[in-house]
Write a protein that holds these residues in place. Structure first.
Motif, PDB file in Angstrom:
ATOM      1  N   THR A 185      43.363  16.696  31.666  1.00 19.05           N
ATOM      2  CA  THR A 185      44.796  16.986  31.699  1.00 19.05           C
ATOM      3  C   THR A 185      45.550  15.807  31.087  1.00 19.05           C
ATOM      4  N   GLU A 186      46.822  15.900  31.014  1.00 19.84           N
ATOM      5  CA  GLU A 186      47.616  14.819  30.438  1.00 19.84           C
ATOM      6  C   GLU A 186      47.723  13.630  31.377  1.00 19.84           C
ATOM      7  N   LYS A 187      47.434  13.860  32.624  1.00 17.57           N
ATOM      8  CA  LYS A 187      47.557  12.785  33.605  1.00 17.57           C
ATOM      9  C   LYS A 187      46.204  12.129  33.816  1.00 17.57           C
ATOM     10  N   GLN A 188      46.284  10.866  34.235  1.00 12.92           N
ATOM     11  CA  GLN A 188      45.054  10.136  34.474  1.00 12.92           C
ATOM     12  C   GLN A 188      44.422  10.568  35.786  1.00 12.92           C
ATOM     13  N   GLY A 189      43.111  10.427  35.830  1.00 13.12           N
ATOM     14  CA  GLY A 189      42.395  10.717  37.060  1.00 13.12           C
ATOM     15  C   GLY A 189      42.364  12.191  37.411  1.00 13.12           C
ATOM     16  N   VAL A 192      33.635  23.723  44.411  1.00  9.86           N
ATOM     17  CA  VAL A 192      33.529  22.922  43.200  1.00  9.86           C
ATOM     18  C   VAL A 192      32.970  21.557  43.583  1.00  9.86           C
ATOM     19  N   SER A 193      31.879  21.222  43.003  1.00  6.44           N
ATOM     20  CA  SER A 193      31.260  19.919  43.246  1.00  6.44           C
ATOM     21  C   SER A 193      31.445  19.058  42.009  1.00  6.44           C
ATOM     22  N   TYR A 194      32.014  17.843  42.206  1.00  7.77           N
ATOM     23  CA  TYR A 194      32.194  16.924  41.077  1.00  7.77           C
ATOM     24  C   TYR A 194      31.744  15.531  41.508  1.00  7.77           C
ATOM     25  N   VAL A 195      30.825  15.004  40.751  1.00 11.64           N
ATOM     26  CA  VAL A 195      30.269  13.682  41.024  1.00 11.64           C
ATOM     27  C   VAL A 195      30.298  12.885  39.742  1.00 11.64           C
ATOM     28  N   ILE A 196      30.329  11.575  39.913  1.00  9.24           N
ATOM     29  CA  ILE A 196      30.233  10.697  38.762  1.00  9.24           C
ATOM     30  C   ILE A 196      28.811  10.786  38.220  1.00  9.24           C
ATOM     31  N   LEU A 251      41.790  16.182  41.489  1.00 10.82           N
ATOM     32  CA  LEU A 251      42.674  15.027  41.566  1.00 10.82           C
ATOM     33  C   LEU A 251      41.930  13.826  42.127  1.00 10.82           C
ATOM     34  N   GLY A 252      42.541  12.689  41.929  1.00 12.03           N
ATOM     35  CA  GLY A 252      42.005  11.467  42.520  1.00 12.03           C
ATOM     36  C   GLY A 252      40.709  10.998  41.898  1.00 12.03           C
ATOM     37  N   LEU A 253      40.522  11.275  40.617  1.00  9.04           N
ATOM     38  CA  LEU A 253      39.290  10.868  39.957  1.00  9.04           C
ATOM     39  C   LEU A 253      39.453   9.464  39.382  1.00  9.04           C
ATOM     40  N   GLN A 254      38.331   8.840  39.160  1.00 13.53           N
ATOM     41  CA  GLN A 254      38.364   7.500  38.584  1.00 13.53           C
ATOM     42  C   GLN A 254      38.684   7.582  37.098  1.00 13.53           C
ATOM     43  N   PRO A 255      39.623   6.779  36.658  1.00 18.02           N
ATOM     44  CA  PRO A 255      39.931   6.775  35.223  1.00 18.02           C
ATOM     45  C   PRO A 255      38.757   6.267  34.405  1.00 18.02           C
ATOM     46  N   GLY A 256      38.557   6.913  33.286  1.00 19.70           N
ATOM     47  CA  GLY A 256      37.511   6.476  32.371  1.00 19.70           C
ATOM     48  C   GLY A 256      36.107   6.697  32.871  1.00 19.70           C
ATOM     49  N   ALA A 257      35.919   7.588  33.834  1.00 23.12           N
ATOM     50  CA  ALA A 257      34.586   7.870  34.375  1.00 23.12           C
ATOM     51  C   ALA A 257      34.131   9.241  33.909  1.00 23.12           C
TER      52      ALA A 257
END
Lengths: 188, 519
Positions: free
Chosen positions: B150-154, B176-180, B200-206
């Motif tokens: 999206t346009e927003k970070q994280g 929905v499962s999301y892992v690094i 939401l709340g994801l690490q930027p650049g990961a």
């Protein structure tokens, strides 16, 4: 869903009654009620009643025979019926259930169960109003003759009655409300 | 030809259909095996049943190969409420672990009504179960899972296609499962009645691995969680620098820079010497070479004046001085006693002595700081052995200490600041002579003198009332003249007299010209 069942259903009933009283005989443009969350709420309350019945000994003292609609849905057969047939079948079934729940409520000794049964009966009436809001031709607000146009069977216990009640709501009523033409037109 | 073409087309069509059917069958078999494996772990009852759509139902059970029989030995009987019983054909398949899988599939079902199932083996009931088919759905995983930024970070947006089941789309819920990617750090999010979600709340650049599964919501329909979809990888937008981190980094960098500058400035000389070493300057070793003589070393050495003679450097000669005794008698009665051996005068030096006497006279008359130098210059003009630049000659210079009472100690000699004239004017007489020479700092009013003198006071060689003699040892190393004492500084009391030995350094004022002098 954050709705409070008694408050919501009561509000809906009052609204419909006021509208009916105010415009009796006059076609009132009732807005169709296509939100299935109302039905889901009624289903959950019916389940709560069935759960509460398990704690009641000997079926809470309810005796007698009750005529109930068939609840089985064979989609191959169901889809061959047109919307009017489906609506009449649903309306007739709701009427039978309403009568059966009314007869059960009179013979219940358990106050909690009596309250729950009364609530379920009220929900059935609300569903009749919802069905009326779908503007299905041939379906009036007045209750259809019980058993007319639909297959029925007899049950002899409150647990069976409540099971039929739940299955009828989850099955035929939901299928009708989901596939009502007026609701298909309003959905994206 | 047309008929042959039609035959060929028909054959080709049949071949394609067979291939497609085979592909579908193989895919279906894999799906069936996957679902069987899923139910094997989550459903404890037998037979294990699941509905893949609104019209089918599949039930299976497993038995050990030892006890298992053929499929014909088994009967699968199912009965809807208020209806007659029906039978389903049982099929057997080999299963993992040496077991046999028996299953039955119904292609037409009724929902929202109780269904009774009974399994018989050789007429014996082995399994019995009642269920509502609408509560046992096991759907296929969602398809076309897409993850976008999206346009927003994280944030990431995941979208998918729900299983194509009529009447059930609004009753589905998703997980929905999301892992690094590469880690187990992740979360699971539940989604109801929607086919997209924003994480939401994801690490930027990961880089995240996202997968999804589906299940009915349990209100009107229910069932088991489907298998997970294949994971989809997507990286989030790189994050902006935290202002707090940026400011702290700048502050720390500034502090480190200031500390480095402070250290560098405090050790700048050392670092400059290491990086850019200073060219050694010998000027300190040759005083006056550059300031007075402009770098002319020969001139500084005194070559141009005909000899080394009197050069300031002579006075600093580090070579061992050779004793030089120059006897000079100024207005003194010659002692009756013979002079010390060193004091013996060569016959050819009478004129020289006379000259010295006259010098002493003039010294008394013209007390100034240049007197000694002038006298020495005059002596240089006398014939006689000249100082040689190459030869080291020992010489003594004996200066007259006049008006010295023999009883008086040579206290005045201790005053190093007193000019020779004063000393000589004091009229002291030395009491004894001593082999050791003392030195007396000659200082005039300016306090500086370019000589380093040592004095010897002969004792018995001088009349008691006569002036005392002072000796100055002049060392001629051939390169420089060094007026130095013959011994270290000391004070000896010798009878009536005192011999003082002092060392002093020569200093040549910058404005003075070199004095040619030779002994």
């Amino acid at each position: 869903m954050s709705l409070t069942a008694p408050r919501y259903s009561g509000l809906l009933v009052v609204l419909l009654m006021v509208l009916q009283w105010a415009g009796q005989g006059i076609p009132s443009p009732v807005r169709p009620i296509c939100d299935l969350r109302v039905l889901d709420h009624f289903i959950m309350e019916a389940r709560d009643t069935e759960t509460a019945l398990r704690g009641c000994k000997a079926g809470c003292g309810v005796t007698g025979t009750f005529v109930v609609p068939l609840t089985n849905v064979d989609f191959l057969v169901w889809e061959t019926k047109d919307i009017w047939e489906q609506a009449v079948e649903v309306q007739s079934g709701l009427s039978l259930l309403g009568q059966a729940l009314g007869a059960v409520g009179e013979s219940l000794s358990n106050a909690v169960m009596q309250s729950l049964i009364t609530n379920n009966k009220s929900n059935i009436r609300s569903l009749g109003q919802v069905l009326h809001s779908l503007h299905i031709k041939g379906v009036s607000i007045h209750a259809a003759p019980a058993g007319g146009g639909t297959a029925t069977r007899k049950v002899s216990s409150l647990s069976e009655l409540l099971s039929v009640h739940i299955n009828f709501l989850r099955g035929k009523v939901r299928l009708l409300l989901k596939n009502a033409p007026v609701c298909q037109q309003s959905s994206p | 030809e047309k008929k042959m073409t039609n035959d060929h087309l028909k054959k080709l069509l049949v071949y394609c259909m067979l291939c497609c059917t085979q592909k579908i069958i193989v895919q279906g078999a894999q799906t069936f095996q996957t679902k069987v494996a899923l139910l094997r772990h989550v459903e404890p009852n037998n037979p294990k049943c699941f509905a893949e759509g609104i019209r089918d139902l599949t039930c299976f059970w497993e038995e050990d190969e030892e006890r298992a029989g053929s499929a014909k030995q088994y009967s699968f009987i199912y009965t809807y409420q208020n209806e007659n019983s029906s039978e389903c054909n049982v099929t057997a398949l080999p299963a993992a672990g040496g077991r046999i899988l028996y299953f039955c599939r119904l292609s037409q079902t009724q929902l929202f009504v109780p269904l009774d199932i009974q399994v018989f083996r050789d007429g014996l009931l082995i399994h019995n179960r009642r269920l509502h088919i609408e509560l046992f759905f096991l759907l296929d995983p969602p398809v076309n899972l897409t993850v976008k930024r999206t346009e927003k970070q994280g944030q990431l947006k995941a979208s998918w296609m729900p299983p194509p089941l009529k009447y059930l789309d609004d009753s589905m819920m998703y997980e929905v499962s999301y892992v690094i990617a590469g880690t187990q750090m992740g979360q699971v999010e539940e989604v109801r009645a929607s086919s997209e979600v924003i994480l939401l709340g994801l690490q930027p650049g990961a880089k995240y691995s996202v997968r999804i599964r589906v299940k009915l919501d349990g209100v009107s329909y229910n069932g088991y969680w489907s298998a997970w979809t294949d994971p989809v990888l997507m990286a989030t937008l790189p994050g902006d620098l935290d202002p707090l981190i940026v400011s702290l980094t700048l502050i720390i960098s500034l502090i480190l820079t200031l500390l480095s500058l402070t250290v560098l400035l405090s050790h700048r000389r050392f670092l400059l010497n290491k990086i850019w070493p200073v060219i050694p300057n010998p000027e300190s070793k040759f005083q006056g070479l550059f300031t007075v003589y402009g770098g002319d070393f020969e001139e500084w050495l005194g070559y141009s004046a005909g000899g080394l003679c009197l050069r300031p450097a002579y006075f600093y000669s580090e070579e061992l001085p050779a004793p030089l005794e120059v006897l000079s008698e100024v207005s003194l009665d010659l002692p009756s006693s013979p002079l010390p051996p060193k004091a013996k005068q060569a016959p050819g030096e009478d004129e020289k002595l006379k000259r010295i006497d006259s010098l002493m006279e003039r010294w008394r008359e013209t007390p100034h700081e240049h007197w000694l130098m002038d006298q020495l210059r005059v002596l240089h003009q006398l014939p006689g052995p000249q100082c040689s630049q190459l030869e080291s000659q020992d010489a003594y210079v004996t200066l007259n200490a006049q008006n010295h009472s023999g009883e008086e100690p040579l206290d005045d000699i201790l005053e190093e600041t007193l000019p020779l004239q004063a000393l000589f004017a004091s009229g002291r007489t030395c009491s004894e002579s001593h082999s050791d020479l003392g030195s007396l700092q000659q200082s005039s009013g300016s306090g500086r003198l370019s000589t380093q003198s040592s004095f010897e006071y002969p004792n018995h060689t001088w009349p008691p009332k006569g002036p005392g003699y002072t000796y100055m040892a002049v060392a001629d190393s051939g390169v420089s003249m060094d007026y130095s004492p013959m011994s270290s500084s000391r004070i000896d009391y010798m009878g009536k007299g005192v011999i003082y030995t002092n060392e002093y350094r020569n200093e040549i004022p910058a404005h003075r010209q070199p004095i040619p002098f030779a002994f």
